[in-house]
Design an enzyme around this catalytic site. Structure first.
Site, mmCIF file in Angstrom:
data_model
loop_
_atom_site.group_PDB
_atom_site.id
_atom_site.type_symbol
_atom_site.label_atom_id
_atom_site.label_comp_id
_atom_site.label_asym_id
_atom_site.label_seq_id
_atom_site.Cartn_x
_atom_site.Cartn_y
_atom_site.Cartn_z
ATOM 1 N N CYS A 75 0.855 -1.186 0.000
ATOM 2 C CA CYS A 75 0.000 0.000 0.000
ATOM 3 C C CYS A 75 0.899 1.247 0.000
ATOM 4 C CB CYS A 75 -0.892 -0.004 1.247
ATOM 5 S SG CYS A 75 -2.442 -0.910 1.018
ATOM 6 N N HIS A 182 -0.790 -7.339 -7.260
ATOM 7 C CA HIS A 182 0.593 -7.177 -7.717
ATOM 8 C C HIS A 182 1.023 -8.384 -8.524
ATOM 9 C CE1 HIS A 182 1.290 -9.937 -4.376
ATOM 10 N NE2 HIS A 182 2.524 -10.121 -4.819
HETATM 11 ZN ZN LIG Z 1 -2.146 -3.082 0.284
#
Ligand SMILES: [Zn+2]
Length: 355
Positions: A75, A182
């Site tokens: 994040c 990701h």
């Molecule tokens: Zn995250």
């Protein structure tokens, strides 16, 4: 869409981080975490039974495993908790893996070992903690693709890298240790066993016909029609003729290119649309997010560049709601796959998903 800005900055321990933005954003956030030395490269051992290389990366044992959202290292940094991304927002970032399986040469390597040289990078698709590649909007997907292209071009220059593998694992069923959307880039100092085998087959086909194997495969799929899931001017998506998994989709550019580095802007611009459709269809089969491994196959950096073509293989381990396909005795021990769904049947199911 061809304008993507790259900003290179440094992380607290000296690793590189690259921000990719589809707008000309100024990036200069400083990683304030206290310095920590980076782990030494692991070592490589050759399995004498098969000749295959195994990377021993024991320092990876300590890496984060499914941390709660407030401690997510992918994040953006918004509180006192410093994440891997120092800025408070981002579009797409790529940075070197903190616990890499392969890394750059180091003077401190023990002399009796063969260092696991290479490079491992993390590609963070979005600053939102939820979602996956398929839930990005089209411009954002194009920025991810621009990052894949840029990284492939740059990593190809490293003298100790032979093959660059871009992939995304989605779902805890396939070993995901961080839920934040990701992917990763593994750059190996050797050609992987699967690619070696594909390379031999592709080279034989090229020698015999003068045509790249992927070009012949696409021609066949387009003429057979029954396994096609989606296509546009530049890309085609299909369930391969001899699929190994109940839900396996290959997505390839219609004109042969060896790797991301040689993908033209026109072809790249047409990718997000088909990528989104394919991933929506995959999730639509059972109406639940499908666990998958999305693997980009590309030609090695210095071998078979006219034989092996860039394409995307998405394989899902799910065969029904609540049922996973495990690699059992035949698959795991012998590499011999048994498929319980006819590829034409799974293609029809994927085509019939209402978008
Ligand atoms: Zn995250």
């Amino acid at each position: 869409m061809s304008f993507v800005k790259r900003t290179e900055l440094q992380m607290f321990d000296g690793r590189q981080i690259f921000y990719y933005d589809s707008a000309p954003v100024e990036r200069n956030a400083i990683d304030l975490r206290p310095f920590e030395p980076r782990p030494l490269p692991g070592d490589m051992r050759q399995d004498v039974l098969t000749g295959e290389w195994i990377a021993i990366a024991s320092h990876r044992q300590t890496r984060a495993f499914l941390p709660p959202k407030e401690f997510c290292p992918l994040c953006p940094t918004k509180t006192d908790f410093g994440t891997e991304v120092a800025d408070s927002d981002f579009e797409v970032v790529v940075f070197e893996n903190r616990s890499p399986s392969f890394s750059a040469p180091s003077a401190e390597q023990a002399p009796e070992t063969i260092p696991a040289l290479g490079r491992c990078e993390v590609v963070v698709f979005s600053d939102h903690h939820e979602g996956s590649f398929g839930s990005l909007d089209l411009v954002h997907m194009r920025t991810v693709l621009a990052a894949w292209i840029d990284r492939t071009r740059e990593i190809s220059k490293l003298p100790y890298v032979e093959q660059i593998f871009v992939f995304e694992n989605r779902g805890e069923e396939v070993g995901v240790t961080l839920n934040h959307p990701h992917g990763q880039i593994y750059s190996y100092p050797f050609i992987t066993p699967r690619t070696m085998k594909m390379l031999q087959v592709a080279q034989t086909h090229l020698d015999e016909t003068g045509i790249p194997l992927l070009t012949s495969i696409i021609k066949r799929e387009i003429s057979d029609q029954v396994r096609i899931i989606a296509q546009n001017e530049h890309w085609v998506a299909y369930v391969p003729y001899a699929a190994r998994y109940p839900y396996e989709i290959h997505v390839a550019p219609k004109v042969f290119v060896p790797d991301f580095a040689e993908l033209s802007n026109d072809v790249a611009d047409a990718f997000p649309e088909i990528a989104r459709e394919v991933l929506l269809r995959l999730d639509g089969v059972f109406g639940i997010p499908m666990a998958y491994i999305a693997a980009w196959h590309q030609a090695p950096v210095r071998a078979g560049r006219d034989a092996l073509g860039l394409h995307w293989q998405i394989t899902s381990v799910r065969r029904a709601p609540g049922k996973l396909k495990y690699l059992a005795g035949s698959e795991a021990a012998m590499g011999a796959f048994i498929m319980d769904v006819k590829p034409e049947q799974s293609a029809e199911q994927l085509r019939n998903v209402q978008l």
